[in-house]
Scaffold this motif. Structure first.
Motif, PDB file in Angstrom:
ATOM      1  N   ILE A  98       0.822  -1.208   0.000  1.00 37.75           N
ATOM      2  CA  ILE A  98       0.000   0.000   0.000  1.00 37.75           C
ATOM      3  C   ILE A  98       0.861   1.265   0.000  1.00 37.75           C
ATOM      4  N   ASP A  99       2.052   1.177   0.554  1.00 33.97           N
ATOM      5  CA  ASP A  99       2.977   2.323   0.534  1.00 33.97           C
ATOM      6  C   ASP A  99       3.921   2.148  -0.642  1.00 33.97           C
ATOM      7  N   ARG A 100       3.435   2.502  -1.831  1.00 40.42           N
ATOM      8  CA  ARG A 100       4.202   2.219  -3.037  1.00 40.42           C
ATOM      9  C   ARG A 100       5.209   3.305  -3.380  1.00 40.42           C
ATOM     10  N   LEU A 142      -6.392  12.848   7.579  1.00 36.57           N
ATOM     11  CA  LEU A 142      -5.063  13.386   7.274  1.00 36.57           C
ATOM     12  C   LEU A 142      -4.603  14.386   8.322  1.00 36.57           C
ATOM     13  N   ALA A 143      -5.527  14.902   9.125  1.00 39.24           N
ATOM     14  CA  ALA A 143      -5.114  15.760  10.240  1.00 39.24           C
ATOM     15  C   ALA A 143      -4.376  14.950  11.293  1.00 39.24           C
ATOM     16  N   LEU A 144      -4.745  13.676  11.444  1.00 37.02           N
ATOM     17  CA  LEU A 144      -4.062  12.821  12.410  1.00 37.02           C
ATOM     18  C   LEU A 144      -2.668  12.437  11.935  1.00 37.02           C
ATOM     19  N   HIS A 145      -2.557  12.080  10.645  1.00 43.24           N
ATOM     20  CA  HIS A 145      -1.262  11.660  10.117  1.00 43.24           C
ATOM     21  C   HIS A 145      -1.240  11.889   8.605  1.00 43.24           C
ATOM     22  N   PRO A 146      -0.656  12.990   8.149  1.00 40.45           N
ATOM     23  CA  PRO A 146      -0.633  13.277   6.709  1.00 40.45           C
ATOM     24  C   PRO A 146       0.420  12.447   5.974  1.00 40.45           C
ATOM     25  N   GLY A 147       0.037  11.260   5.548  1.00 41.28           N
ATOM     26  CA  GLY A 147       0.959  10.384   4.828  1.00 41.28           C
ATOM     27  C   GLY A 147       0.213   9.571   3.793  1.00 41.28           C
ATOM     28  N   GLU A 148       0.976   8.874   2.965  1.00 41.91           N
ATOM     29  CA  GLU A 148       0.371   8.111   1.871  1.00 41.91           C
ATOM     30  C   GLU A 148      -0.438   6.929   2.383  1.00 41.91           C
ATOM     31  N   VAL A 149       0.028   6.253   3.421  1.00 41.65           N
ATOM     32  CA  VAL A 149      -0.725   5.119   3.961  1.00 41.65           C
ATOM     33  C   VAL A 149      -2.051   5.598   4.544  1.00 41.65           C
ATOM     34  N   ALA A 150      -2.008   6.688   5.303  1.00 39.81           N
ATOM     35  CA  ALA A 150      -3.246   7.247   5.861  1.00 39.81           C
ATOM     36  C   ALA A 150      -4.187   7.691   4.749  1.00 39.81           C
ATOM     37  N   LEU A 151      -3.648   8.200   3.656  1.00 37.84           N
ATOM     38  CA  LEU A 151      -4.461   8.623   2.521  1.00 37.84           C
ATOM     39  C   LEU A 151      -5.249   7.454   1.927  1.00 37.84           C
ATOM     40  N   ARG A 152      -4.631   6.282   1.879  1.00 37.41           N
ATOM     41  CA  ARG A 152      -5.258   5.116   1.236  1.00 37.41           C
ATOM     42  C   ARG A 152      -5.979   4.199   2.210  1.00 37.41           C
ATOM     43  N   LEU A 153      -5.759   4.382   3.499  1.00 35.28           N
ATOM     44  CA  LEU A 153      -6.347   3.471   4.485  1.00 35.28           C
ATOM     45  C   LEU A 153      -7.877   3.463   4.461  1.00 35.28           C
ATOM     46  N   PRO A 154      -8.565   4.601   4.338  1.00 35.45           N
ATOM     47  CA  PRO A 154     -10.032   4.537   4.240  1.00 35.45           C
ATOM     48  C   PRO A 154     -10.519   3.717   3.048  1.00 35.45           C
ATOM     49  N   SER A 155      -9.833   3.813   1.923  1.00 29.94           N
ATOM     50  CA  SER A 155     -10.215   3.006   0.761  1.00 29.94           C
ATOM     51  C   SER A 155      -9.992   1.523   1.036  1.00 29.94           C
ATOM     52  N   GLN A 215      -3.435 -14.827 -10.839  1.00 26.24           N
ATOM     53  CA  GLN A 215      -3.474 -13.374 -11.041  1.00 26.24           C
ATOM     54  C   GLN A 215      -2.437 -12.639 -10.204  1.00 26.24           C
ATOM     55  N   LEU A 216      -1.598 -13.372  -9.505  1.00 25.05           N
ATOM     56  CA  LEU A 216      -0.562 -12.727  -8.692  1.00 25.05           C
ATOM     57  C   LEU A 216       0.334 -11.793  -9.504  1.00 25.05           C
ATOM     58  N   PRO A 217       0.776 -12.191 -10.721  1.00 23.16           N
ATOM     59  CA  PRO A 217       1.593 -11.240 -11.503  1.00 23.16           C
ATOM     60  C   PRO A 217       0.872  -9.928 -11.790  1.00 23.16           C
ATOM     61  N   VAL A 218      -0.432 -10.004 -12.036  1.00 26.05           N
ATOM     62  CA  VAL A 218      -1.204  -8.781 -12.285  1.00 26.05           C
ATOM     63  C   VAL A 218      -1.256  -7.925 -11.029  1.00 26.05           C
ATOM     64  N   LEU A 219      -1.510  -8.549  -9.893  1.00 20.94           N
ATOM     65  CA  LEU A 219      -1.568  -7.821  -8.630  1.00 20.94           C
ATOM     66  C   LEU A 219      -0.212  -7.222  -8.262  1.00 20.94           C
ATOM     67  N   ARG A 220       0.852  -7.976  -8.513  1.00 22.32           N
ATOM     68  CA  ARG A 220       2.191  -7.481  -8.203  1.00 22.32           C
ATOM     69  C   ARG A 220       2.555  -6.294  -9.091  1.00 22.32           C
ATOM     70  N   GLU A 221       2.208  -6.396 -10.345  1.00 25.45           N
ATOM     71  CA  GLU A 221       2.498  -5.308 -11.274  1.00 25.45           C
ATOM     72  C   GLU A 221       1.713  -4.052 -10.925  1.00 25.45           C
ATOM     73  N   ASP A 222       0.514  -4.231 -10.423  1.00 25.74           N
ATOM     74  CA  ASP A 222      -0.317  -3.080 -10.071  1.00 25.74           C
ATOM     75  C   ASP A 222       0.258  -2.285  -8.912  1.00 25.74           C
ATOM     76  N   ARG A 223       1.106  -2.897  -8.105  1.00 27.27           N
ATOM     77  CA  ARG A 223       1.713  -2.200  -6.978  1.00 27.27           C
ATOM     78  C   ARG A 223       2.953  -1.422  -7.366  1.00 27.27           C
ATOM     79  N   ASP A 224       3.331  -1.475  -8.619  1.00 32.72           N
ATOM     80  CA  ASP A 224       4.451  -0.693  -9.133  1.00 32.72           C
ATOM     81  C   ASP A 224       3.966   0.732  -9.400  1.00 32.72           C
ATOM     82  N   PRO A 225       4.620   1.756  -8.832  1.00 33.99           N
ATOM     83  CA  PRO A 225       4.187   3.140  -9.083  1.00 33.99           C
ATOM     84  C   PRO A 225       4.141   3.498 -10.563  1.00 33.99           C
ATOM     85  N   ALA A 226       4.921   2.809 -11.371  1.00 32.61           N
ATOM     86  CA  ALA A 226       4.934   3.105 -12.803  1.00 32.61           C
ATOM     87  C   ALA A 226       3.617   2.742 -13.484  1.00 32.61           C
TER      88      ALA A 226
END
Length: 571
Positions: free
Chosen positions: A27-29, A72-85, A427-438
């Protein structure tokens, strides 16, 4: 069939945990892309500043920004940004499972929830700092509440006839109260969902089709219409405001020939190994989907899942042929229909296999009985006429089976879970590739890092166009100490996404005193075909092109950093 609450709890909890685990993986890509960056910088503004922004842009995401503000007032970071989703995606998997268990049986819910969890599209939006996973959770919750509200009607309203006993009056009042509460809860969840994204209003179309397919009585339609009307009244102000901000979706194009196929692969799985069996199971679920005829007013998996899967995407695609509004993410919530249908198809397959097995055992029993009577000439075997014994198949609970003569409880359920596990592995290769920021359209963290490496304090920076400033707003450290030449008023103060820039004359004056300038540009902005309508953007192109020459260039996905120096005077 008696359904035990522990079975339902397990069927719901397992998909929740699986979805949470898959979503937490990577999640922290290491970077936000442009849409996430908008969430990140807007949600960290003060509440009055967010309210000011919504009057001019992004009203459709207003409620989501307000929900993200305390996060984000509690912790302004990328993990906190995506945690609700992530939490919303896990909740959706559990709600899909609860729907399957309610409409069919617990193992159907378990399979449906797990299928949802391992679908790459669900995993993708579980790691997206936008509202789409929350909308999907809202739609799944409202569909479950619809099923419960309909069940409350089926239980009777307690009014009965005129000769009703006096002692039954409190029971009737309780039933009416429960029904009113159920429909209010349904309407409230749908209202919040459409405020998170107004295109979720298409779920009302799907729910209306569900009521029609189930041949609901008039009083159910009346209560549903009241709830739907309240939702539309709540949505109306947002629709009026957002219609004035239609330029935000001007980038969308009419859906092409591959739109439906791409959405189908997104819903069922992009790999051929998963797609074929998935479609086969859906076809099994839809083979005579409404026969044998259910009782009037009774819901089934096909009556709920098929409209959910088909109608919202179909309606939005149809409208988008004339007024482009369609994107796959806007109908993410319709994904829930696909695993429900596939799980219902798997249940039909199991039941058909069981019927074949029972018929075969009956034939074998008759043949053995005939041999005992005629072939051996002896008396009939008492056991053969006594019916099945305590260890026979008919005494086993649903889902149990024999493996090499050993009883295996819930064999069919475990076989389905194993098949879903194999789908996940494929589908693991698809999931792994999706975690690449690119895999995202851009990575603003990389742009900011490149700026930090090459720009010195005091260097002038020009963003072309102004939305290129999003990298500096999302990751300001990379641009620390630099001078934003065109900026007149910062984004939070101006009530805009990217700030208010100075006028063309003032910008010419500012550029006239520079010997060098860094340009952070979108790739399309440096192409000769780009012809901006904004006068300030025209001045940027004209002055930089006429008075400066490029000295160095650094290309990052989605952005170009180019150093310009002033042309030497001609003799």
């Amino acid at each position: 069939m008696v359904v035990k609450r522990p079975q339902v709890a397990v069927a719901v909890l397992v998909p929740v945990l699986v979805m949470f685990g898959i979503g937490l993986w990577g999640i922290d890509r290491g970077g936000m892309w442009r849409d996430e960056a908008v969430t990140f910088q807007v949600a960290r503004r003060s509440l009055p500043q967010i309210w000011q922004l919504l009057h001019s842009v992004d009203a459709v995401h207003g409620l989501y920004y307000l929900l993200m503000h305390p996060v984000l007032a509690l912790h302004p970071g990328e993990v906190a940004l995506r945690l609700p989703s992530l939490c919303a995606a896990a909740a959706t998997a559990g709600l899909v499972a609860a729907l399957g268990a309610r409409l069919a049986r617990p193992r159907v819910g378990l399979w449906a929830g797990l299928l949802y969890a391992v679908t790459p599209m669900a995993g993708h939006f579980a790691q997206e700092g936008r509202s789409y996973a929350l909308v999907a959770a809202g739609v799944a919750a409202s569909t479950l509440l619809l099923a419960r509200a309909v069940t409350a009607h089926a239980g009777g309203d307690g009014t009965g006839g005129g000769d009703e006993d006096q002692e039954d009056v409190p029971v009737g009042r309780l039933a009416r109260h429960a029904r009113v509460v159920g429909w209010c809860a349904y309407g409230g969840v749908v209202a919040v969902t459409v405020l998170l994204h107004e295109f979720a209003v298409l779920i009302l179309l799907a729910h209306a089709a569900t009521l029609a397919l189930a041949r609901m009585p008039r009083r159910v339609w009346r209560d549903w219409a009241c709830a739907a009307g309240a939702v539309l009244l709540v949505l109306l102000p947002l629709a009026l405001v957002s219609s004035g901000q239609a330029e935000q979706v001007a980038w969308l194009r009419p859906p092409g020939g591959g739109t439906v196929e791409r959405l189908l692969r997104s819903f069922t799985g992009p790999t051929q190994l998963v797609l074929g069996p998935y479609l086969l199971l859906i076809a099994l679920a839809l083979r005579h989907p409404f026969t044998p005829p259910a009782r009037r007013g009774e819901l089934s998996v096909p009556t709920v899942a098929l409209p959910l899967l088909l109608l919202p995407p179909a309606a939005l695609i149809a409208v988008s042929r004339h007024w482009p509004l369609y994107d796959d993410r806007y109908v993410l919530y319709a994904l829930a229909g696909a695993p429900l249908l596939a799980a219902a198809g798997a249940e039909r397959l199991v039941l058909a296999a069981r019927r074949v097995g029972l018929a075969r055992r009956e034939v074998d029993g008759l043949m053995r009985g005939g041999l005992m009577r005629g072939g051996l000439g002896g008396a009939p075997d008492p056991a053969s006429d006594a019916g099945p014994g305590p260890g026979s198949d008919s005494d086993r609970g649903p889902g149990s089976g024999l493996v090499r003569g050993v009883r295996v409880p819930y064999a069919a359920t475990l076989a389905g879970v194993l098949a879903i596990t194999l789908a996940f592995v494929s589908q693991l290769p698809v999931l792994r590739e999706d975690r690449d920021p690119a895999r995202r359209p851009d990575n603003l963290a990389v742009v900011s890092a490149a700026a930090a490496q090459r720009m010195d304090p005091g260097d002038p920076v020009l963003f072309l166009p102004s939305l290129g400033r999003r990298s500096a707003l999302a990751y300001p450290k990379g641009f620390h100490g630099t001078r934003d030449i065109a900026l007149e008023e910062p984004a939070p103060v101006s009530g805009t996404l990217y700030g208010r820039e100075t006028g063309p004359d003032e910008l010419r004056r500012r550029l006239a005193g520079l010997d060098r300038v860094w340009v952070v540009a979108e790739p399309y902005a440096l192409k000769p075909a780009w012809d901006p309508s904004d006068p300030t953007e025209r001045v940027k192109l004209a002055v930089v092109g006429e008075e400066f020459v490029p000295r160095a260039e650094f290309v990052r996905k989605g952005s170009i950093l180019r150093l310009y120096v002033r042309r030497a005077p001609t003799m």
